[in-house]
Scaffold this motif. Structure first.
Motif, PDB file in Angstrom:
ATOM      1  N   VAL A   1       0.850  -1.187   0.000  1.00 25.65           N
ATOM      2  CA  VAL A   1       0.000   0.000   0.000  1.00 25.65           C
ATOM      3  C   VAL A   1       0.890   1.243   0.000  1.00 25.65           C
ATOM      4  O   VAL A   1       1.884   1.313   0.728  1.00 25.65           O
ATOM      5  CB  VAL A   1      -0.925   0.003   1.237  1.00 25.65           C
ATOM      6  CG1 VAL A   1      -1.710   1.301   1.327  1.00 25.65           C
ATOM      7  CG2 VAL A   1      -1.865  -1.199   1.184  1.00 25.65           C
ATOM      8  N   ALA A   2       0.555   2.202  -0.835  1.00 26.62           N
ATOM      9  CA  ALA A   2       1.357   3.424  -0.966  1.00 26.62           C
ATOM     10  C   ALA A   2       1.555   4.104   0.385  1.00 26.62           C
ATOM     11  O   ALA A   2       0.620   4.215   1.180  1.00 26.62           O
ATOM     12  CB  ALA A   2       0.691   4.394  -1.943  1.00 26.62           C
ATOM     13  N   ASP A   3       2.774   4.536   0.634  1.00 24.61           N
ATOM     14  CA  ASP A   3       3.163   5.285   1.836  1.00 24.61           C
ATOM     15  C   ASP A   3       3.039   4.485   3.127  1.00 24.61           C
ATOM     16  O   ASP A   3       3.037   5.064   4.210  1.00 24.61           O
ATOM     17  CB  ASP A   3       2.339   6.585   1.961  1.00 24.61           C
ATOM     18  CG  ASP A   3       2.516   7.498   0.760  1.00 24.61           C
ATOM     19  OD1 ASP A   3       3.648   7.568   0.241  1.00 24.61           O
ATOM     20  OD2 ASP A   3       1.529   8.121   0.331  1.00 24.61           O
ATOM     21  N   SER A   4       2.946   3.158   3.029  1.00 30.17           N
ATOM     22  CA  SER A   4       2.851   2.340   4.244  1.00 30.17           C
ATOM     23  C   SER A   4       4.169   1.656   4.597  1.00 30.17           C
ATOM     24  O   SER A   4       4.304   1.119   5.694  1.00 30.17           O
ATOM     25  CB  SER A   4       1.764   1.270   4.081  1.00 30.17           C
ATOM     26  OG  SER A   4       2.200   0.218   3.234  1.00 30.17           O
ATOM     27  N   VAL A   5       5.126   1.667   3.678  1.00 31.38           N
ATOM     28  CA  VAL A   5       6.356   0.893   3.875  1.00 31.38           C
ATOM     29  C   VAL A   5       7.341   1.646   4.769  1.00 31.38           C
ATOM     30  O   VAL A   5       7.674   2.809   4.520  1.00 31.38           O
ATOM     31  CB  VAL A   5       7.024   0.566   2.522  1.00 31.38           C
ATOM     32  CG1 VAL A   5       8.305  -0.233   2.742  1.00 31.38           C
ATOM     33  CG2 VAL A   5       6.062  -0.209   1.623  1.00 31.38           C
ATOM     34  N   ARG A   6       7.779   0.959   5.818  1.00 31.79           N
ATOM     35  CA  ARG A   6       8.807   1.483   6.721  1.00 31.79           C
ATOM     36  C   ARG A   6       9.990   0.524   6.663  1.00 31.79           C
ATOM     37  O   ARG A   6       9.818  -0.701   6.652  1.00 31.79           O
ATOM     38  CB  ARG A   6       8.264   1.578   8.151  1.00 31.79           C
ATOM     39  CG  ARG A   6       7.044   2.474   8.270  1.00 31.79           C
ATOM     40  CD  ARG A   6       6.417   2.386   9.643  1.00 31.79           C
ATOM     41  NE  ARG A   6       7.325   2.897  10.677  1.00 31.79           N
ATOM     42  CZ  ARG A   6       7.090   2.783  11.984  1.00 31.79           C
ATOM     43  NH1 ARG A   6       5.993   2.157  12.418  1.00 31.79           N
ATOM     44  NH2 ARG A   6       7.947   3.278  12.860  1.00 31.79           N
ATOM     45  N   VAL A   7      11.198   1.073   6.615  1.00 35.26           N
ATOM     46  CA  VAL A   7      12.402   0.271   6.407  1.00 35.26           C
ATOM     47  C   VAL A   7      13.416   0.548   7.514  1.00 35.26           C
ATOM     48  O   VAL A   7      13.537   1.682   7.987  1.00 35.26           O
ATOM     49  CB  VAL A   7      13.025   0.588   5.026  1.00 35.26           C
ATOM     50  CG1 VAL A   7      14.359  -0.115   4.844  1.00 35.26           C
ATOM     51  CG2 VAL A   7      12.064   0.195   3.909  1.00 35.26           C
ATOM     52  N   ALA A   8      14.125  -0.505   7.917  1.00 39.49           N
ATOM     53  CA  ALA A   8      15.189  -0.359   8.910  1.00 39.49           C
ATOM     54  C   ALA A   8      16.412  -1.145   8.447  1.00 39.49           C
ATOM     55  O   ALA A   8      16.291  -2.158   7.748  1.00 39.49           O
ATOM     56  CB  ALA A   8      14.730  -0.854  10.279  1.00 39.49           C
ATOM     57  N   VAL A   9      17.571  -0.669   8.847  1.00 38.84           N
ATOM     58  CA  VAL A   9      18.830  -1.371   8.598  1.00 38.84           C
ATOM     59  C   VAL A   9      19.502  -1.578   9.947  1.00 38.84           C
ATOM     60  O   VAL A   9      19.725  -0.617  10.684  1.00 38.84           O
ATOM     61  CB  VAL A   9      19.749  -0.574   7.642  1.00 38.84           C
ATOM     62  CG1 VAL A   9      21.079  -1.301   7.461  1.00 38.84           C
ATOM     63  CG2 VAL A   9      19.067  -0.372   6.291  1.00 38.84           C
ATOM     64  N   ASN A  10      19.758  -2.850  10.276  1.00 43.28           N
ATOM     65  CA  ASN A  10      20.309  -3.211  11.586  1.00 43.28           C
ATOM     66  C   ASN A  10      19.462  -2.641  12.732  1.00 43.28           C
ATOM     67  O   ASN A  10      19.984  -2.179  13.746  1.00 43.28           O
ATOM     68  CB  ASN A  10      21.761  -2.754  11.721  1.00 43.28           C
ATOM     69  CG  ASN A  10      22.715  -3.674  10.976  1.00 43.28           C
ATOM     70  OD1 ASN A  10      22.408  -4.836  10.720  1.00 43.28           O
ATOM     71  ND2 ASN A  10      23.882  -3.150  10.621  1.00 43.28           N
ATOM     72  N   GLY A  11      18.138  -2.667  12.540  1.00 45.70           N
ATOM     73  CA  GLY A  11      17.223  -2.250  13.598  1.00 45.70           C
ATOM     74  C   GLY A  11      16.979  -0.763  13.710  1.00 45.70           C
ATOM     75  O   GLY A  11      16.179  -0.328  14.536  1.00 45.70           O
ATOM     76  N   VAL A  12      17.650   0.038  12.885  1.00 40.04           N
ATOM     77  CA  VAL A  12      17.479   1.494  12.928  1.00 40.04           C
ATOM     78  C   VAL A  12      16.638   1.921  11.731  1.00 40.04           C
ATOM     79  O   VAL A  12      17.027   1.697  10.577  1.00 40.04           O
ATOM     80  CB  VAL A  12      18.842   2.220  12.904  1.00 40.04           C
ATOM     81  CG1 VAL A  12      18.631   3.725  12.913  1.00 40.04           C
ATOM     82  CG2 VAL A  12      19.697   1.783  14.081  1.00 40.04           C
ATOM     83  N   GLU A  13      15.493   2.544  12.004  1.00 46.20           N
ATOM     84  CA  GLU A  13      14.601   2.935  10.918  1.00 46.20           C
ATOM     85  C   GLU A  13      15.218   4.008  10.042  1.00 46.20           C
ATOM     86  O   GLU A  13      15.814   4.964  10.536  1.00 46.20           O
ATOM     87  CB  GLU A  13      13.259   3.422  11.465  1.00 46.20           C
ATOM     88  CG  GLU A  13      12.251   3.738  10.365  1.00 46.20           C
ATOM     89  CD  GLU A  13      10.856   4.042  10.872  1.00 46.20           C
ATOM     90  OE1 GLU A  13       9.946   4.174  10.041  1.00 46.20           O
ATOM     91  OE2 GLU A  13      10.678   4.143  12.111  1.00 46.20           O
TER      92      GLU A  13
END
Length: 200
Positions: free
Chosen positions: A123-135
């Motif tokens: 869904v548009a604008d719903s994606v949240r991303v983290a690298v090594n636990g940090v958003e």
């Protein structure tokens, strides 16, 4: 053939959902069984239309059906029973890859035990991303038609890339017709209409 349009949520109330698997079971003379799965992933099926009682909603459903030319074109359907990466769609919900210092593209996916399901219609604008636990609040783009997350700078080698998101299921109508019964002034009943998940 696919239309990037979402089935109206108000028309989905009262819908039913199911998952099917294609497994061939052979019973041997010894009584033991051999079981072989033909599909790597389950296939979702839905029944819609049961909750429609107003003629305005029935008309909207007919319009949507005609615009898709029945089962010809696929579309997005939000599965309210399984339409997000986790309870709160947190950025650490699902592991989508491990950085190698070179790879920029990562496919969204949802894991069910040992089964990994690619998610291609977030869904548009719903994606949240983290690298090594940090958003990460920036530095990446999401293709909402394929589910691919692209980083401007590749994550470092060994970095765990995770994501949280809401998603739709690509489906099509699994019937060539819609049956509508007029039950009163501005009141009607639509026979249940099947939808089936498609691979895109």
């Amino acid at each position: 053939m696919f239309h990037e349009v979402t089935f109206p949520a108000r028309l989905a109330f009262g819908s039913g959902a199911a998952i099917e698997r294609r497994v061939r079971v052979t019973t041997l003379a010894s009584g033991y069984e051999q079981r072989v799965s033909s599909w790597a992933l389950g296939r979702r099926r839905y029944l819609i239309g049961a909750g429609i009682r107003r003629m305005a909603d029935a008309s909207a459903l007919l319009d949507f059906f005609e615009a898709r030319q029945g089962p010809l074109y696929g579309f997005r359907f939000h599965d309210f029973s399984d339409g997000r990466s986790g309870p709160t769609a947190a950025p650490t919900d699902q592991v989508i890859g491990t950085g190698d210092g070179h790879t920029r593209d990562f496919q969204l996916c949802k894991t069910y035990g040992a089964v990994v399901r690619p998610i291609c219609k977030p869904v548009a604008d719903s994606v949240r991303v983290a690298v090594n636990g940090v958003e990460r609040l920036s530095g990446f783009d999401v293709d909402h038609t394929t589910g691919v997350v692209r980083f401007a700078v590749p994550p470092a080698e060994g970095a765990t890339v995770t994501a949280g998101f809401h998603f739709d299921v690509p489906v099509r109508f699994d019937s060539d017709r819609i049956d509508l019964t007029l039950e009163g002034f501005d009141a009607g009943r639509v026979a249940a209409i099947p939808l089936i998940e498609i691979r895109v």
